[in-house]
Design an enzyme around this catalytic site. Sequence first.
Site, PDB file in Angstrom:
ATOM      1  CD1 TRP A 361       0.840  -0.473   3.026  1.00  0.00           C
ATOM      2  CD2 TRP A 361      -0.511   1.223   3.523  1.00  0.00           C
ATOM      3  NE1 TRP A 361       1.221   0.013   4.261  1.00  0.00           N
ATOM      4  CE2 TRP A 361       0.408   1.056   4.594  1.00  0.00           C
ATOM      5  CE3 TRP A 361      -1.460   2.240   3.622  1.00  0.00           C
ATOM      6  CZ2 TRP A 361       0.407   1.866   5.726  1.00  0.00           C
ATOM      7  CZ3 TRP A 361      -1.463   3.036   4.756  1.00  0.00           C
ATOM      8  CH2 TRP A 361      -0.538   2.855   5.790  1.00  0.00           C
ATOM      9  CG  ASP A 362       4.881   0.776   1.401  1.00  0.00           C
ATOM     10  OD1 ASP A 362       3.999   0.028   1.815  1.00  0.00           O
ATOM     11  OD2 ASP A 362       6.038   0.786   1.857  1.00  0.00           O
ATOM     12  CD  GLU A 488       2.471  -4.563   8.918  1.00  0.00           C
ATOM     13  OE1 GLU A 488       3.566  -4.964   9.317  1.00  0.00           O
ATOM     14  OE2 GLU A 488       2.164  -4.488   7.715  1.00  0.00           O
ATOM     15  CE  LYS A 592       6.000  -2.619  11.676  1.00  0.00           C
ATOM     16  NZ  LYS A 592       5.785  -3.575  10.588  1.00  0.00           N
ATOM     17  CD  GLN A 593       2.799   0.719   9.860  1.00  0.00           C
ATOM     18  OE1 GLN A 593       3.178  -0.412  10.100  1.00  0.00           O
ATOM     19  NE2 GLN A 593       2.843   1.242   8.652  1.00  0.00           N
TER      20      GLN A 593
HETATM   21  C1  BGC Z   1       4.936  -1.719   7.356  1.00  0.00           C
HETATM   22  C2  BGC Z   1       3.917  -1.736   6.250  1.00  0.00           C
HETATM   23  C3  BGC Z   1       4.613  -1.456   4.937  1.00  0.00           C
HETATM   24  C4  BGC Z   1       5.757  -2.429   4.713  1.00  0.00           C
HETATM   25  C5  BGC Z   1       6.545  -2.109   3.458  1.00  0.00           C
HETATM   26  C6  BGC Z   1       6.037  -2.697   7.042  1.00  0.00           C
HETATM   27  O1  BGC Z   1       7.011  -2.629   8.035  1.00  0.00           O
HETATM   28  O2  BGC Z   1       4.351  -2.035   8.581  1.00  0.00           O
HETATM   29  O3  BGC Z   1       2.939  -0.759   6.481  1.00  0.00           O
HETATM   30  O4  BGC Z   1       3.705  -1.554   3.896  1.00  0.00           O
HETATM   31  O5  BGC Z   1       6.632  -2.352   5.808  1.00  0.00           O
HETATM   32  O6  BGC Z   1       7.110  -0.853   3.526  1.00  0.00           O
END
Ligand code: BGC
Length: 785
Positions: A361-362, A488, A592-593
Site C-alpha cells: 500500500w506504500d 501491524e 507500530k505506525q
Molecule cells: C509496514 C507496512 C509497509 C511495509 C513495506 C512494514 O514494516 O508495517 O505498512 O507496507 O513495511 O514498507
Amino acid sequence: MITQTSYTVEPWVLRERGLHPDVLPQSESVFALSNGHIGWRGNLDEGEPHGLPGSYLNGVHELHPLPYAEAGYGYPESGQTVINITNGKIIRLLVDDEPFDLRYGRLRSHERVLDLRAGTLTRTCEWTSPAGITVRVRSTRLVSFTQRAIAAVAYEVEAVDGPARVVVQSELVANEQLPGRNGDPRAAVVLESPLEAEEQFAKDGRLRLVHRTRRSGLRVGAAADHLVSGPDPTTTESEATEHLARLTIASALEPGERLRVEKFVSYGWSGTRSLPAISDQVDAALAAATSVGWSGLLAEQRGHLDDFWARSDVEIDGDEQIQQAVRFALFHVLQAGARAEQRAIPAKGLTGSGYDGHAFWDTEMFVLPLLTYTSPGAVAEALRWRQNTLPAARERAVQLGLRGAAFPWRTIDGSEGSAYWPAGTAAFHVNADIADAVVRYTSATGDEHFERDTGVELLVETARLWRSLGHHDHHGTFHIDGVTGPDEYSAVADDNTYTNLMARANLLAAVDAVERHPRRAAELGVDEEESAAWRDAAEAMHLPYNDELGVHEQHAGFTRYQRWDFASTRPDQYPLLLHFPYFDLYRKQVVKQADLVLAMYTCSPHFDAEHKARNFAYYEPLTVRDSSLSACCQAVIAAETGHLRLAYDYLHEAALMDLQDLEHNTRDGLHIASLAGTWMALVAGFGGMRHHGERIAFAPRLPEQFGRLAFTLELRGCRLRVEIGRTAATYTLLGGGPLTIHHHGEPLTLDAEKAHTRDIPPVKPRPAPDQPLHRRPNHRPGKDG
Ligand code: BGC
C-alpha cells in the site's frame, strides 16, 4: 583505505568523499540509479568489493514454494521474489598485472557524486597499485529516463605519473553470487542461479545474453555495445559463454594518456515473447541509444530532469540538510515511478531486494500522492497496473468467499505474496487505498478518459469487496470485522477506524462514479440495488469512539487493552517485532505506525480540530515508529495540531531515514515511502495541504527553523506555486486557471500570474504530547532549543 561515513550537505548533489567498506551496502542503495524499469544499485564499476550486487528489471521475479509448518485454507502456495538479473555495470580493470581492487594497493582519493539535476552517478578516484603504478579512474553512469530500456557508462582510465599497461573488461554477467540472507524477515529470499542460459553472442564489441527464469518462465535479454578510444595500439576482443559476455580492451598508456570506453546497455523481458523477439528488442534499443550517443543520452537526461524540477522542486530556506534530503527524496521517488509503466512501484523501488521486491500500500498512500501533483502520468500508469492485476484480485476474492476484488497485501505479479495472514491479506485496507489514489488522481487531473476506462472498474470492484466483507448488525450499523489496519501491532481486529473511514470513502466514490458513468457501470454489472447497498453501508459505517476519554478508538475495544510496558522495554528491543511475540503485541496498546493518526490526515474532514488534538495526544505515547512509514504521518498531524517543533523532528526522521540509515537496513534498499513522506511532511504538514473531493486547502505554518518553504503543484491543468514565509503565504498560478483554493479556511480564486498573499494566523499553543520511552524522535538543534 580512506574512511568517511557520511555525505556532504549540498543543495543539488549527494557527494561521498573517500570510501568506507562498512557503509558500502548502504551507499549502494543511496547511489542506485533507476528509471522505474531498470534499476542498478550503486555497486563499484569493478564489481568488488560489494555489499549486495543488484541489477533489477521491474517485474522480473522468480517463484518459490512458500513452506508452512501448519498450512491453512487460502494460504498462498507460491512466493515471488525479485531477482538479480544480468549485470551490465561491470567494468573490470587490470593495471599492469594487478586487478584494480580498492582492497589492495593505495587509494589516494575516492569520490562519488549523485547529481540530482544531471541524473548521473560519477565516480572519480586515484589509486596506486601494489606494484606502485598510479591510475586515475573516472566513470559516469546513468539509467535513462528518456530511453526506458537503456543504461550507460562512460569509463576512463588515465596513467598518472608513469606508463601503465591497462586491460579493461566490460561485461554482462548473469547469476552473480549473492551474499546470504541475514535473518531479517524484511530482507529477500536469496535464490541461487535463477537464470538459465538461452542465447549468447559477442562480436566486435557487441554483446548479448538471453536467459530464462526456471519457474516464472520469464525471458530476460541484455545487450551491450561499446565505443572505445585510446592511444594506438588499443586492441579489443569479444567473447561470450553461458553467463558471461565480455569485451576485453588492452592498451598501453603514457602518463597523461587515457583510455575511454562508452558502454551502452539495453534490457528487455517478457513472459510471452520468443527468443528471437527478445534478442531483436534489446538490439533495437541499443541502436536507438548509440544513434544519440553518450552526449545525447546525457542531454536527454538533463532535459527530462529540468522539466521534473520545474514542476516538482521544493525550496527551503534555513535548513540545508532538509533542502538536500527533500531533493534526494524527490529524485528517488521519480526514479521509482517515472517509467514503471503498468508495473508495480515496489516498497524499495529498484534499489535493492528488500521485502523481496514487493509492492505494498506504500505505493498508493505515500508514493502516488507525491506523483499525483508532480508527475500525474506516472500515477495513471501505476493504477493501470492495479487494473491489469484485477483477474488475480477477483480470483483471490472468490477464494476468500468475498465479492469484487481482494488486492494483495504484497506482490510483484498481482497474486498475494504474503505468507502471514494477520499482517497480510487481513490488511484489506489496501483496497480502499487504491480507491483513494484513483479519486485523488481523477480530481487532481480531471482525466475523464482514465476515470471511465480504469477508475470506475477499480472503484466498483473494491466497493464490492467492502460490501461483502462487512455486515449490518441488528441495529443496521455496518461493521468490518477481523481486519488489520496500518498498525501491524494490532491484527484481525474489529472496526479499524482507518479501514472503516477509507472503506466508506471508497463505497461513496463508487456510488458517484457509477452515477457519472452509467454505461460503464452497466458493463460491469452494477445495478441500482447494488449501488444503493454501497451507499447504505457507507452511511451506516461504525466508527468506534471512547466517550469517557473523548477519543476515537483505533479499533473497537483498543483503548480498553493493557498498555505496553514501555518502561521495561530496552532501547535495543526495538523494533519490537524482532524481540517479542506477535500475540503479546496484538493484545496490548502499542502502535507500530500511524494508524488512527493517519486516518486524521487521509480522512481529515471526519475529525474536528479538538478531536485531532486529543487523539494525537492519546496515540503519540503509544506509537513506537517501528515502521519507516510512521514519522511522516506523525509530522503531518503534529503540524496540524500546532506542534511544529515535533513535526520538524519527525520530518527530519523521515527525510534522513536512508541518508543516515536510521533503521539500519538501507542496505536492502531505500525506504521509498519514507522518501515520499518527506514531501508529504513538508507539503501536507507545514503547507497544510488537504485535498478532499473538489476542495483543495492549505493551512501553512512554518517551524522556527525555516525561513521559507516553497513548492509547486500540478492541479487540473494549472501549475500552482505556493511560497510560505514566516507570517504570510503567497499563491501564484504559473499557468492555466482559474483555480479555487482555501487558505486557512478562506476561499481564494486564483488567476494566471497574479500573486495572492494572505497572512498566517498564529498557532494555538497546546501541551506537547509524549512519546514512548526511548522512542522520542531525535531532537534537532534549533532556535527554540
Ligand atoms: C509496514 C507496512 C509497509 C511495509 C513495506 C512494514 O514494516 O508495517 O505498512 O507496507 O513495511 O514498507
